[in-house]
Scaffold this motif. Structure first.
Motif, PDB file in Angstrom:
ATOM      1  N   LYS A 264       0.830  -1.210   0.000  1.00 47.16           N
ATOM      2  CA  LYS A 264       0.000   0.000   0.000  1.00 47.16           C
ATOM      3  C   LYS A 264       0.863   1.259   0.000  1.00 47.16           C
ATOM      4  O   LYS A 264       0.458   2.293  -0.534  1.00 47.16           O
ATOM      5  N   ILE A 265       2.032   1.183   0.603  1.00 49.23           N
ATOM      6  CA  ILE A 265       2.963   2.320   0.547  1.00 49.23           C
ATOM      7  C   ILE A 265       3.482   2.474  -0.880  1.00 49.23           C
ATOM      8  O   ILE A 265       3.572   3.585  -1.415  1.00 49.23           O
ATOM      9  N   ALA A 266       3.808   1.335  -1.515  1.00 47.34           N
ATOM     10  CA  ALA A 266       4.351   1.364  -2.871  1.00 47.34           C
ATOM     11  C   ALA A 266       3.336   1.887  -3.883  1.00 47.34           C
ATOM     12  O   ALA A 266       3.699   2.610  -4.825  1.00 47.34           O
ATOM     13  N   ASP A 267       2.048   1.528  -3.699  1.00 46.79           N
ATOM     14  CA  ASP A 267       1.051   1.969  -4.689  1.00 46.79           C
ATOM     15  C   ASP A 267       0.440   3.328  -4.363  1.00 46.79           C
ATOM     16  O   ASP A 267      -0.457   3.801  -5.058  1.00 46.79           O
ATOM     17  N   GLY A 268       0.918   3.970  -3.280  1.00 47.70           N
ATOM     18  CA  GLY A 268       0.468   5.319  -2.969  1.00 47.70           C
ATOM     19  C   GLY A 268      -0.724   5.411  -2.051  1.00 47.70           C
ATOM     20  O   GLY A 268      -1.172   6.517  -1.730  1.00 47.70           O
ATOM     21  N   THR A 269      -1.252   4.255  -1.617  1.00 46.23           N
ATOM     22  CA  THR A 269      -2.373   4.296  -0.669  1.00 46.23           C
ATOM     23  C   THR A 269      -1.948   4.994   0.615  1.00 46.23           C
ATOM     24  O   THR A 269      -2.717   5.779   1.191  1.00 46.23           O
ATOM     25  N   TYR A 270      -0.729   4.698   1.059  1.00 47.77           N
ATOM     26  CA  TYR A 270      -0.148   5.378   2.219  1.00 47.77           C
ATOM     27  C   TYR A 270       1.085   6.145   1.729  1.00 47.77           C
ATOM     28  O   TYR A 270       2.191   5.601   1.672  1.00 47.77           O
ATOM     29  N   PRO A 271       0.951   7.393   1.339  1.00 48.19           N
ATOM     30  CA  PRO A 271       2.096   8.159   0.822  1.00 48.19           C
ATOM     31  C   PRO A 271       3.078   8.525   1.930  1.00 48.19           C
ATOM     32  O   PRO A 271       2.751   8.455   3.122  1.00 48.19           O
ATOM     33  N   PRO A 272       4.313   8.920   1.569  1.00 54.92           N
ATOM     34  CA  PRO A 272       5.313   9.327   2.565  1.00 54.92           C
ATOM     35  C   PRO A 272       4.782  10.421   3.481  1.00 54.92           C
ATOM     36  O   PRO A 272       4.147  11.376   3.025  1.00 54.92           O
ATOM     37  N   GLY A 273       4.994  10.242   4.778  1.00 54.19           N
ATOM     38  CA  GLY A 273       4.546  11.210   5.758  1.00 54.19           C
ATOM     39  C   GLY A 273       3.150  10.984   6.274  1.00 54.19           C
ATOM     40  O   GLY A 273       2.726  11.627   7.240  1.00 54.19           O
ATOM     41  N   SER A 274       2.398  10.059   5.653  1.00 60.53           N
ATOM     42  CA  SER A 274       1.018   9.830   6.079  1.00 60.53           C
ATOM     43  C   SER A 274       0.964   8.976   7.334  1.00 60.53           C
ATOM     44  O   SER A 274       1.878   8.212   7.635  1.00 60.53           O
ATOM     45  N   LEU A 275      -0.131   9.101   8.055  1.00 62.48           N
ATOM     46  CA  LEU A 275      -0.355   8.340   9.280  1.00 62.48           C
ATOM     47  C   LEU A 275      -1.028   7.017   8.932  1.00 62.48           C
ATOM     48  O   LEU A 275      -2.059   7.002   8.258  1.00 62.48           O
ATOM     49  N   LEU A 276      -0.439   5.921   9.388  1.00 58.62           N
ATOM     50  CA  LEU A 276      -1.049   4.616   9.162  1.00 58.62           C
ATOM     51  C   LEU A 276      -2.291   4.459  10.046  1.00 58.62           C
ATOM     52  O   LEU A 276      -2.428   5.163  11.055  1.00 58.62           O
ATOM     53  N   PRO A 277      -3.175   3.530   9.714  1.00 61.28           N
ATOM     54  CA  PRO A 277      -4.310   3.242  10.605  1.00 61.28           C
ATOM     55  C   PRO A 277      -3.801   2.865  11.987  1.00 61.28           C
ATOM     56  O   PRO A 277      -2.685   2.333  12.134  1.00 61.28           O
ATOM     57  N   SER A 278      -4.600   3.113  13.006  1.00 60.70           N
ATOM     58  CA  SER A 278      -4.206   2.794  14.376  1.00 60.70           C
ATOM     59  C   SER A 278      -4.106   1.280  14.566  1.00 60.70           C
ATOM     60  O   SER A 278      -4.587   0.495  13.736  1.00 60.70           O
TER      61      SER A 278
ATOM     62  N   LEU B  57      -6.084  -1.697  12.574  1.00 57.43           N
ATOM     63  CA  LEU B  57      -5.394  -2.789  11.889  1.00 57.43           C
ATOM     64  C   LEU B  57      -5.836  -4.148  12.434  1.00 57.43           C
ATOM     65  O   LEU B  57      -5.935  -5.121  11.683  1.00 57.43           O
ATOM     66  N   VAL B  58      -6.084  -4.212  13.738  1.00 52.42           N
ATOM     67  CA  VAL B  58      -6.598  -5.457  14.338  1.00 52.42           C
ATOM     68  C   VAL B  58      -7.913  -5.842  13.674  1.00 52.42           C
ATOM     69  O   VAL B  58      -8.137  -7.010  13.323  1.00 52.42           O
ATOM     70  N   ARG B  59      -8.779  -4.856  13.481  1.00 53.13           N
ATOM     71  CA  ARG B  59     -10.079  -5.132  12.857  1.00 53.13           C
ATOM     72  C   ARG B  59      -9.920  -5.475  11.373  1.00 53.13           C
ATOM     73  O   ARG B  59     -10.581  -6.380  10.857  1.00 53.13           O
ATOM     74  N   GLU B  60      -9.050  -4.742  10.695  1.00 52.21           N
ATOM     75  CA  GLU B  60      -8.879  -4.949   9.258  1.00 52.21           C
ATOM     76  C   GLU B  60      -8.342  -6.346   8.944  1.00 52.21           C
ATOM     77  O   GLU B  60      -8.817  -7.015   8.025  1.00 52.21           O
ATOM     78  N   PHE B  61      -7.333  -6.775   9.720  1.00 55.90           N
ATOM     79  CA  PHE B  61      -6.686  -8.055   9.421  1.00 55.90           C
ATOM     80  C   PHE B  61      -7.234  -9.214  10.254  1.00 55.90           C
ATOM     81  O   PHE B  61      -6.815 -10.356  10.071  1.00 55.90           O
ATOM     82  N   LYS B  62      -8.132  -8.896  11.199  1.00 57.33           N
ATOM     83  CA  LYS B  62      -8.743  -9.927  12.046  1.00 57.33           C
ATOM     84  C   LYS B  62      -7.677 -10.757  12.766  1.00 57.33           C
ATOM     85  O   LYS B  62      -7.670 -11.993  12.720  1.00 57.33           O
ATOM     86  N   VAL B  63      -6.775 -10.039  13.417  1.00 54.51           N
ATOM     87  CA  VAL B  63      -5.703 -10.673  14.183  1.00 54.51           C
ATOM     88  C   VAL B  63      -5.649 -10.045  15.567  1.00 54.51           C
ATOM     89  O   VAL B  63      -6.368  -9.087  15.862  1.00 54.51           O
TER      90      VAL B  63
END
Length: 246
Positions: free
Chosen positions: A24-38, A42-48
């Motif tokens: 997602k960083i490589a394809d621009g979903t999360y550009p440089p300097g952006s804040l990742l999901p909390s 991420l726990v909810r997104e990946f169900k882990v």
């Protein structure tokens, strides 16, 4: 013949999270300097579980992909062109960590006589006065890594390496700003071992728990050793990986 399912060859869940975030960083979903999901998102997104997410973020941090600021979150690092392979090195990554931005405690900061092994790595006589700085990093309820840095006493003069408060800049930046010392070359050794009694106590693990040890000698532009860095990582929280073109 035993037929194995694809699941048996699937990477661990934390590694899958690492791979997805890097994509997602490589394809621009999360550009440089952006804040990742909390972590919770991420726990909810990946169900882990949360420890799985924490481990994935630690791997990304060690590879120099993200920066983690205590109380603020994880940010995508803006890497200069061609620096991705260099930033994946744990020895380089620890030199750029900002203690004040992380949940850590300075266990020790002061001078002592260099043992034979440390003296040899720093190219100083055994028994010479050196500065030792030990910092324990935590994430949540448990320690994640133990960092020990040695340098000749004269090299530490005029710096904050001997102070018990957290550094407000990475060691590499701090040495350049305070002493004009530019760190240019690292020789890094990795090994899997059991912790010493002292390390096990600080890391809150058993003496039989595997740990990853990263021992790095850091040199200036003249080829002289300036620092020795020893990083201890619990084996159940960390996995070191690299990627490169053939």
């Amino acid at each position: 013949m035993v037929v194995m399912s694809s699941e048996e060859f699937a990477p661990p869940k934390y590694a899958q999270i690492v791979q997805t975030i890097r994509q997602k960083i490589a394809d621009g979903t999360y550009p440089p300097g952006s804040l990742l999901p909390s972590e919770t998102q991420l726990v909810r997104e990946f169900k882990v579980s949360r420890p799985t997410v924490v481990r994935a973020l630690q791997v990304l941090q060690l590879r120099g992909v993200i920066e983690r600021e205590h109380g603020k979150g994880s940010f995508v690092k803006a890497a200069p062109p061609g620096a991705s392979n260099q930033n994946s090195r744990p020895g380089r990554a620890v030199l750029d960590r900002v203690e004040a931005d992380e949940n850590c405690a300075v266990i020790e900061a002061g001078t002592l006589a260099a043992t034979g092994a440390v003296a040899n790595l720093l190219d100083v006589p055994e028994g010479s006065t050196v500065m030792r700085r030990r910092v324990l990093f935590r994430d949540g309820e448990r320690p994640t890594d133990l960092l020990t840095v040695w340098c000749p006493a004269h090299q530490a003069e005029g710096t904050d390496l001997g102070e018990t408060g957290p550094l407000t800049a990475g060691i590499r930046e701090h040495l350049w700003a305070s002493k004009g010392v530019k760190l240019q070359h690292v020789v890094e050794r990795l090994n899997a071992r059991h912790p010493s009694a002292d390390e096990a106590k600080l890391m809150e693990v058993r003496r039989t728990t595997p740990v990853l040890g990263v021992l790095a000698s850091v040199f200036n532009g003249g080829g002289r050793p300036v620092l020795v860095v020893d990083l201890v990582l619990p084996g159940d929280l960390h996995e070191l990986e690299d990627s490169y073109s053939l």
